[in-house]
Design a protein around this motif. Structure first.
Motif, PDB file in Angstrom:
ATOM      1  N   UNK A 242       0.808  -1.219   0.000  1.00 33.91           N
ATOM      2  CA  UNK A 242       0.000   0.000   0.000  1.00 33.91           C
ATOM      3  C   UNK A 242       0.838   1.264   0.000  1.00 33.91           C
ATOM      4  N   UNK A 243       1.760   1.374   0.914  1.00 29.41           N
ATOM      5  CA  UNK A 243       2.552   2.600   1.040  1.00 29.41           C
ATOM      6  C   UNK A 243       3.999   2.416   0.616  1.00 29.41           C
ATOM      7  N   UNK A 244       4.512   1.212   0.636  1.00 27.48           N
ATOM      8  CA  UNK A 244       5.910   0.988   0.319  1.00 27.48           C
ATOM      9  C   UNK A 244       6.856   1.395   1.430  1.00 27.48           C
ATOM     10  N   UNK A 245       6.353   1.595   2.645  1.00 22.87           N
ATOM     11  CA  UNK A 245       7.196   2.012   3.766  1.00 22.87           C
ATOM     12  C   UNK A 245       7.944   0.851   4.420  1.00 22.87           C
ATOM     13  N   UNK A 246       7.712  -0.361   3.968  1.00 20.81           N
ATOM     14  CA  UNK A 246       8.400  -1.523   4.502  1.00 20.81           C
ATOM     15  C   UNK A 246       8.967  -2.348   3.344  1.00 20.81           C
ATOM     16  N   UNK A 247      10.077  -3.006   3.619  1.00 23.22           N
ATOM     17  CA  UNK A 247      10.679  -3.926   2.661  1.00 23.22           C
ATOM     18  C   UNK A 247      10.851  -5.267   3.373  1.00 23.22           C
ATOM     19  N   UNK A 248      10.299  -6.313   2.784  1.00 22.80           N
ATOM     20  CA  UNK A 248      10.352  -7.666   3.338  1.00 22.80           C
ATOM     21  C   UNK A 248      11.341  -8.496   2.532  1.00 22.80           C
ATOM     22  N   UNK A 249      12.317  -9.104   3.213  1.00 24.37           N
ATOM     23  CA  UNK A 249      13.333  -9.909   2.539  1.00 24.37           C
ATOM     24  C   UNK A 249      13.328 -11.338   3.094  1.00 24.37           C
ATOM     25  N   UNK A 250      13.666 -12.284   2.217  1.00 19.45           N
ATOM     26  CA  UNK A 250      13.813 -13.694   2.587  1.00 19.45           C
ATOM     27  C   UNK A 250      15.216 -14.127   2.219  1.00 19.45           C
ATOM     28  N   UNK A 251      15.990 -14.535   3.226  1.00 14.90           N
ATOM     29  CA  UNK A 251      17.404 -14.834   3.024  1.00 14.90           C
ATOM     30  C   UNK A 251      17.682 -16.285   3.364  1.00 14.90           C
ATOM     31  N   UNK A 252      18.726 -16.840   2.749  1.00 14.72           N
ATOM     32  CA  UNK A 252      19.123 -18.212   2.991  1.00 14.72           C
ATOM     33  C   UNK A 252      19.871 -18.393   4.308  1.00 14.72           C
ATOM     34  N   UNK A 253      20.071 -17.329   5.077  1.00 19.93           N
ATOM     35  CA  UNK A 253      20.648 -17.461   6.410  1.00 19.93           C
ATOM     36  C   UNK A 253      19.580 -17.704   7.468  1.00 19.93           C
ATOM     37  N   UNK A 254      18.395 -18.188   7.014  1.00 16.13           N
ATOM     38  CA  UNK A 254      17.279 -18.554   7.901  1.00 16.13           C
ATOM     39  C   UNK A 254      16.743 -17.360   8.672  1.00 16.13           C
ATOM     40  N   UNK A 255      16.573 -16.257   7.958  1.00 14.77           N
ATOM     41  CA  UNK A 255      16.015 -15.059   8.578  1.00 14.77           C
ATOM     42  C   UNK A 255      15.034 -14.392   7.618  1.00 14.77           C
ATOM     43  N   UNK A 256      13.927 -13.906   8.198  1.00 12.57           N
ATOM     44  CA  UNK A 256      12.999 -13.021   7.499  1.00 12.57           C
ATOM     45  C   UNK A 256      13.151 -11.640   8.114  1.00 12.57           C
ATOM     46  N   UNK A 257      13.445 -10.655   7.292  1.00 13.99           N
ATOM     47  CA  UNK A 257      13.741  -9.312   7.807  1.00 13.99           C
ATOM     48  C   UNK A 257      12.755  -8.296   7.254  1.00 13.99           C
ATOM     49  N   UNK A 258      12.424  -7.319   8.104  1.00 13.91           N
ATOM     50  CA  UNK A 258      11.528  -6.214   7.734  1.00 13.91           C
ATOM     51  C   UNK A 258      12.291  -4.917   7.965  1.00 13.91           C
ATOM     52  N   UNK A 259      12.419  -4.105   6.910  1.00 13.97           N
ATOM     53  CA  UNK A 259      13.155  -2.843   6.965  1.00 13.97           C
ATOM     54  C   UNK A 259      12.196  -1.672   6.836  1.00 13.97           C
ATOM     55  N   UNK A 260      12.632  -0.555   7.396  1.00 12.19           N
ATOM     56  CA  UNK A 260      11.868   0.688   7.324  1.00 12.19           C
ATOM     57  C   UNK A 260      12.351   1.482   6.115  1.00 12.19           C
ATOM     58  N   UNK A 261      11.505   1.584   5.097  1.00 15.15           N
ATOM     59  CA  UNK A 261      11.872   2.272   3.857  1.00 15.15           C
ATOM     60  C   UNK A 261      11.099   3.584   3.679  1.00 15.15           C
ATOM     61  N   UNK A 262      10.741   4.235   4.795  1.00 21.34           N
ATOM     62  CA  UNK A 262      10.049   5.529   4.676  1.00 21.34           C
ATOM     63  C   UNK A 262      10.944   6.578   4.026  1.00 21.34           C
TER      64      UNK A 262
END
Length: 607
Positions: free
Chosen positions: A491-511
């Protein structure tokens, strides 16, 4: 040696023996006295044996023998105690006092138990007439009460006890349930039917013979031509490909109802950025998976899934490993349970999207280097873009879908204009990322897009791209291995969701874009799918701003729904879900989740 010097006093610890002073005169006497002492100690430590006999069954001789033996034992025991022979054992063991009046009875008793433990009385029981009769009745098979022998009565009692024990365990009910479960026929798989390979007729092979047996000279023998048994790789077919389902035969055509659903105009759903999580959890519980909502749509492993925005029915598409594209009308029975299979590509279909401005257009990208557009009105797969190197992903750079941005397997990014007739890119730029996995455009400002690849996630500005040396406007740090995907919030693009092979799901602030985008949450998640499963890609719910879904390796098989804070909201499960679903997609405006596995099956959770 004088006798008074050889005088010695022996103190025996046993409570029953108190020896007086003994004057030793000769060694022979000393040895005899020692033997007597040891024997007296053994007899004193052993209580007299009581013989229980039945006078009615004994003869006079045996009775006299037993009585004489008893008298001898009592006499020896009395001598060991230092009492006269006519003293009875009962009087000698009286607890009032010791016969020698030296030690109390209580102390003697305790010391006796410590010195030599008590031994059980030896009883000799002679069988009586009644016992002999009972034993003989069992042996000779005489009948007891009820006309049964004692052996049969005991056997019946054991049988009744065993029945009661097994009835308590409910073994019969469990056995019946397992038999009923095993007799149930397995549900027939919907969708594409398994093709049985036709066996080629076996031709007679001639027996090989050497040149010597054939009586030929090695010089005169002809050299056999070398045969190349390698299969030729299928080349990409240029130009439009007729949109004919291969599973319906040569004369198969798409039904009119299917075409009408495909041309249904897109309706935007009422979406909000914030919702009540409790209400949303209750709505997720209502999304279930039924047996008729699972179908085999493509032949091989699924690499991409897309959901049509129509609301009258559920129409989904899937691309597999060998270039097949399957379309499934969930509510239709035409063809193979509403499944239509096409072959527009020759390599894995890595990415596909329905156009928001033209719902009748399905764009597919493959590693064979082509991008095609499926148009049901024309019933063809048109060429959009083609190059020699493989492609990995794409996204719409403009809202009308006329401009695309595609990523290559070698780290290049291409801007493609569909309106051009040359089927080539307008611009090509080389990025620092070696292998590009996903490309996603910002939902509000289309000039920005995020690229995920081998160890790097960067945000670029399409207006500042150069053929070489393009710099990113923001970088998402913290990944230690290859990143499978990176997506802006819908909706806003203020978050970035990543899926990595180091067994982590990360959420970044892209405001705001900066050199180091702050990390909001890091979720521990098993992303090691191995070689034979498609890599996990966590995707946002298009109707929400802060919830996303991802596949899972946990048992029982499930699909997990998370909040951006890292909390687990819901797990999608079902009896019909028995495999790992790596690729997931939501309906744009309905409570529908579509999940694809590595055997070509789609699972549709509907509310």
């Amino acid at each position: 040696m004088p006798i008074d010097k050889a005088e010695r006093r022996y103190h025996v610890k046993d409570s029953f023996v108190k020896l007086q002073k003994i004057q030793v005169q000769t060694p022979l006497q000393k040895q005899a006295i020692g033997n007597m002492r040891r024997r007296s100690v053994r007899i004193a430590c052993r209580p007299p044996r009581q013989l229980v006999t039945d006078s009615t069954d004994e003869s006079s001789d045996s009775e006299a023998h037993v009585q004489s033996k008893k008298r001898r034992l009592l006499g020896a025991w009395a001598r060991a105690r230092g009492q006269p022979r006519n003293v009875s054992p009962k009087a000698g063991c009286s607890p009032e006092s010791d016969p020698q009046n030296q030690t109390p009875y209580s102390s003697l008793k305790s010391r006796t138990r410590a010195a030599c433990p008590e031994k059980a009385l030896i009883t000799v029981k002679v069988p009586s007439d009644s016992d002999s009769e009972s034993h003989s009745s069992e042996d000779d098979g005489s009948l007891g009460p009820g006309g049964l022998s004692a052996y049969e009565l005991k056997r019946l009692k054991n049988i009744q006890q065993n029945k009661a024990f097994f009835s308590f365990l409910n073994i019969q009910e469990t056995t019946d349930a397992l038999r009923a479960f095993s007799r149930k026929s397995k549900p027939q798989t919907q969708g594409l039917k398994r093709e049985r390979p036709q066996q080629a007729p076996v031709s007679a092979v001639a027996t090989r013979k050497s040149l010597r047996l054939q009586r030929l000279d090695s010089v005169e023998a002809p050299v056999p031509e070398r045969q190349d048994f390698e299969e030729e790789k299928t080349l990409n077919q240029s130009g439009p490909i007729e949109m004919v389902p291969v599973n319906l035969g040569a004369n198969g055509r798409l039904p009119q109802s299917f075409l009408d659903c495909w041309n249904e105009p897109y309706k935007c759903a009422n979406v909000t950025q914030k919702v009540n999580l409790n209400w949303y959890k209750s709505s997720l519980i209502g999304m279930t998976l039924q047996e008729d909502q699972v179908a085999k749509v493509v032949k091989n492993r699924i690499f991409s899934v897309a959901v049509h925005p129509c609301t009258s029915t559920v129409l989904v598409a899937a691309g597999d490993k060998w270039g097949h594209v399957g379309l499934w009308d969930v509510n239709s029975d035409y063809g193979d349970d509403g499944v239509y299979l096409f072959e527009p590509h020759s390599r894995p279909v890595c990415c596909m999207y329905f156009s928001a401005s033209h719902p009748a257009h399905l764009l597919t990208l493959s590693r064979d280097g082509t991008i095609r557009c499926a148009d049901v009105n024309k019933a063809v797969f048109d060429d959009v873009y083609q190059r020699e190197e493989g492609l990995s992903c794409f996204d719409f750079l403009s809202k009308d879908g006329s401009t695309l941005i595609a990523g290559g397997c070698n780290g290049n990014v291409m801007v493609v204009d569909r309106r051009a007739q040359s089927m080539s890119h307008e611009m090509l730029t080389e990025l620092d990322i070696m292998v590009i996995r996903t490309v996603h455009v910002h939902p509000v400002d289309n000039n920005y897009f995020v690229v995920a690849g081998k160890g790097n996630v960067c945000i670029y500005d399409a207006r500042c791209l150069k053929p070489k040396g393009s710099r990113c406007v923001a970088s998402l740090q913290g990944h230690t291995k290859t990143v499978n995907s990176a997506f802006f919030s819908p909706l806003s693009g203020n978050r970035v969701l990543t899926t990595c092979m180091d067994d982590q799901l990360r959420v970044y602030d892209s405001t705001r874009f900066c050199s180091d985008v702050p990390l909001l949450a890091s979720i521990r998640h098993n992303n090691n799918t191995g070689r034979w499963l498609t890599k996990f890609r966590a995707v946002w719910n298009p109707t929400l701003e802060d919830c996303f879904v991802v596949g899972s390796m946990a048992q029982p098989r499930q699909i997990e729904m998370f909040h951006e804070s890292g909390s687990l909201l819901h797990t999608f499960r079902g009896d019909c879900l028995g495999s790992v679903c790596s690729i997931n997609a939501f309906h744009p405006n309905r409570s529908v989740l579509v999940a694809g596995n590595s055997s070509g099956r789609l699972h549709v959770f509907m509310g």
